[in-house]
Scaffold this active site. Structure first.
Site, PDB file in Angstrom:
ATOM      1  N   HIS A  75      -4.353  -0.069  -2.481  1.00 20.54           N
ATOM      2  CA  HIS A  75      -3.884   0.387  -1.162  1.00 20.54           C
ATOM      3  C   HIS A  75      -4.203  -0.691  -0.127  1.00 20.54           C
ATOM      4  CE1 HIS A  75      -3.322   3.834   1.894  1.00 20.54           C
ATOM      5  NE2 HIS A  75      -3.532   2.735   2.599  1.00 20.54           N
ATOM      6  N   HIS A  77      -2.195  -3.339   3.209  1.00 18.65           N
ATOM      7  CA  HIS A  77      -1.073  -3.512   4.152  1.00 18.65           C
ATOM      8  C   HIS A  77      -0.939  -4.998   4.466  1.00 18.65           C
ATOM      9  CE1 HIS A  77      -0.666   0.828   5.282  1.00 18.65           C
ATOM     10  NE2 HIS A  77      -1.940   0.844   4.905  1.00 18.65           N
ATOM     11  N   GLU A 229      -5.190  11.389   8.048  1.00 21.83           N
ATOM     12  CA  GLU A 229      -6.135  10.363   8.508  1.00 21.83           C
ATOM     13  C   GLU A 229      -6.628  10.763   9.896  1.00 21.83           C
ATOM     14  OE1 GLU A 229      -4.563   6.422   8.116  1.00 21.83           O
ATOM     15  OE2 GLU A 229      -6.453   5.462   8.674  1.00 21.83           O
ATOM     16  N   ASP A 327      -7.292  -1.362   2.137  1.00 19.00           N
ATOM     17  CA  ASP A 327      -6.523  -0.946   3.319  1.00 19.00           C
ATOM     18  C   ASP A 327      -6.237  -2.160   4.205  1.00 19.00           C
ATOM     19  OD1 ASP A 327      -5.042   0.948   4.580  1.00 19.00           O
ATOM     20  OD2 ASP A 327      -6.708   2.028   5.477  1.00 19.00           O
ATOM     21  N   ASN A 328      -6.497  -2.077   5.499  1.00 13.46           N
ATOM     22  CA  ASN A 328      -6.043  -3.119   6.426  1.00 13.46           C
ATOM     23  C   ASN A 328      -7.007  -4.298   6.509  1.00 13.46           C
ATOM     24  OD1 ASN A 328      -5.086  -0.329   7.260  1.00 13.46           O
ATOM     25  ND2 ASN A 328      -3.687  -1.658   8.372  1.00 13.46           N
TER      26      ASN A 328
HETATM   27 ZN   LIG Z   1      -3.200   2.487   4.599  1.00 18.40          ZN
END
Ligand SMILES: [Zn+2]
Length: 433
Positions: A75, A77, A229, A327-328
């Site tokens: 996961h 981005h 979230e 994630d980010n």
């Molecule tokens: Zn995400």
């Protein structure tokens, strides 16, 4: 340390029981056994308990250093990555992140901009020891027409180094425009991608979810959701996803990320949701670093009082596959990060208590995401598999997780790779106004 010949034997390495399915050996209470690994022609020719067979004189003695299989990051981005210098989050909140990213996307995300930042991210991930990565791609119009072709090119460029998967990312309300959404699903299918949606509480959530499942079934796509979230206990879209999967008889893989609000809900509601998730075989990925950054952010400069992560222990106890991921990275959703899955695992150990006992938690960054992503042979070490692994300095969990291990050795196809990280200055040209 690792011979550059592609064929050699590493002796006295520390391997983890949860990541070496074929190894019969005496494992200690931390799950480690000492083992010898034979590498031939880029493959693992054999793994045996140390001391069971005679070690050849030219074997490299690792003196108990830990070896883990290369990481799987399910996961991320990378289309958003590294925009922070030109578009920081103004206040560190989720809404601040959403608005800042939306403005930057509309103004700046040309094919060249996205491609250069993606490549930068992938070089970092590769240097840290990641072998497979799923990225979400912002697909709100007209970005889908820019980012998906870039992704397809990037996947080809990186094949053999990082196995790249893409999932579209749009808010659930975007599904109301059926014609547009069906076209997006078709585009995702053409790219052999994953159908992804962000879910939150809207009045027509069930109807919209049914349509998402119908499109996934129609095109034979796996699903990937960002769900709940938020700290709002009324956010129960995770449960709605599990119910929709049951009603629709969905047989593909479903991965759901975040699920933050679940950790705030009353026990009875939580149990019902967990039951449904287990029944449908849904997998969950927690994003501990990003959740820690965004959740419980208070505008009044008071101190956060919860960690933001979801109930991974309770899920795992019920047989729900659980993973953690990056994630980010350096964008308005998370100001930091470098796609280093050792950092993710280190932070997860502290935030989520992946210890006492460690048990099979190391699967959360390796074997489990590999299964969710349908990547056979990834995330474990076994005879006959690719010699893709990371050799650390640490000889125990406390040594491994106390230092950044910047001097780890990443072995791909039996050979140590160059691990130079890209220089931030490379992106300076993209950051000017
Ligand atoms: Zn995400």
């Amino acid at each position: 340390m690792v011979p550059n010949t592609g064929s050699y034997r590493l002796a006295n390495a520390r391997l983890h029981v949860s990541l070496t399915p074929g190894l019969s050996a005496a494992f200690d209470s931390d799950g480690f056994a000492l083992a010898d690994i034979a590498v031939a022609d880029g493959k693992i020719a054999g793994i045996a308990e140390h001391g069971r067979t005679a070690v050849p004189v030219d074997a490299v003695d690792l003196a108990g250093r830990i070896i883990l299989p290369c990481f799987v990051d399910c996961h991320t981005h990378i289309d958003k990555g590294h925009i922070w210098p030109r578009k920081p989050n103004p206040d560190g909140t989720f809404m601040g992140a959403l608005n800042a990213t939306g403005a930057d996307r509309a103004a700046r995300w040309s094919a060249e901009d996205v491609a250069r930042r993606m490549d930068f991210s992938l070089r970092s991930a590769y240097a840290h020891g990641t072998r497979a990565l799923r990225t979400h791609l912002d697909s709100v119009a007209p970005q889908e027409e820019i980012s998906w072709p870039v992704f397809e090119t990037m996947r080809e460029t990186w094949r053999g180094r990082i196995e790249l998967q893409g999932a579209c990312l749009i808010g659930i309300e975007g599904v109301r425009d059926r014609k547009w959404f069906d076209r997006l699903a078709k585009r995702v299918a053409a790219a052999k991608g994953v159908l992804g949606v962000v879910t939150y509480m809207v009045p027509d959530l069930e109807e919209l979810l049914d349509h998402v499942f119908a499109q996934a079934i129609k095109h034979g796509l796996d699903l990937d959701f960002h769900a709940d979230e938020t700290d709002d206990i009324a956010a129960i879209s995770l449960k709605k996803i599990a119910e929709a999967a049951l009603w629709n008889g969905f047989e593909g893989n479903i991965l759901v990320g975040h699920c933050c609000s679940l950790a705030r809900q009353p026990d009875l509601n939580v149990l019902d949701t967990l039951d449904k998730m287990a029944k449908v075989g849904l997998a969950v990925v927690s994003l501990p670093m990003c959740n820690l950054y965004l959740q419980d952010r208070r505008g009044d400069h008071t101190t956060p009082r919860w960690r933001g992560v979801t109930l991974l222990h309770e899920m795992k106890a019920r047989g729900i596959p659980v993973a953690v991921a990056s994630d980010n990275t350096r964008d308005p959703f998370y100001a930091y990060g470098d796609l280093d899955m050792l950092e993710v695992y280190r932070m997860a150990t502290r935030i989520l208590h992946f210890d006492h006992p460690v048990a099979d938690w190391p699967q959360a960054v390796t074997a489990t995401p590999a299964k969710v992503m349908r990547l056979d042979g990834f995330g474990t070490l076994a005879a006959g598999g690719d010699a893709d692994f990371v050799v650390f300095k640490g000889r125990s969990w406390t040594e491994l997780l106390s230092r950044p291990e910047s001097d780890r050795i990443v072995v791909r196809g039996g050979r140590a790779i160059g691990r130079q990280l890209p220089d931030y200055a490379e992106l300076d040209g993209l950051m000017v106004e």
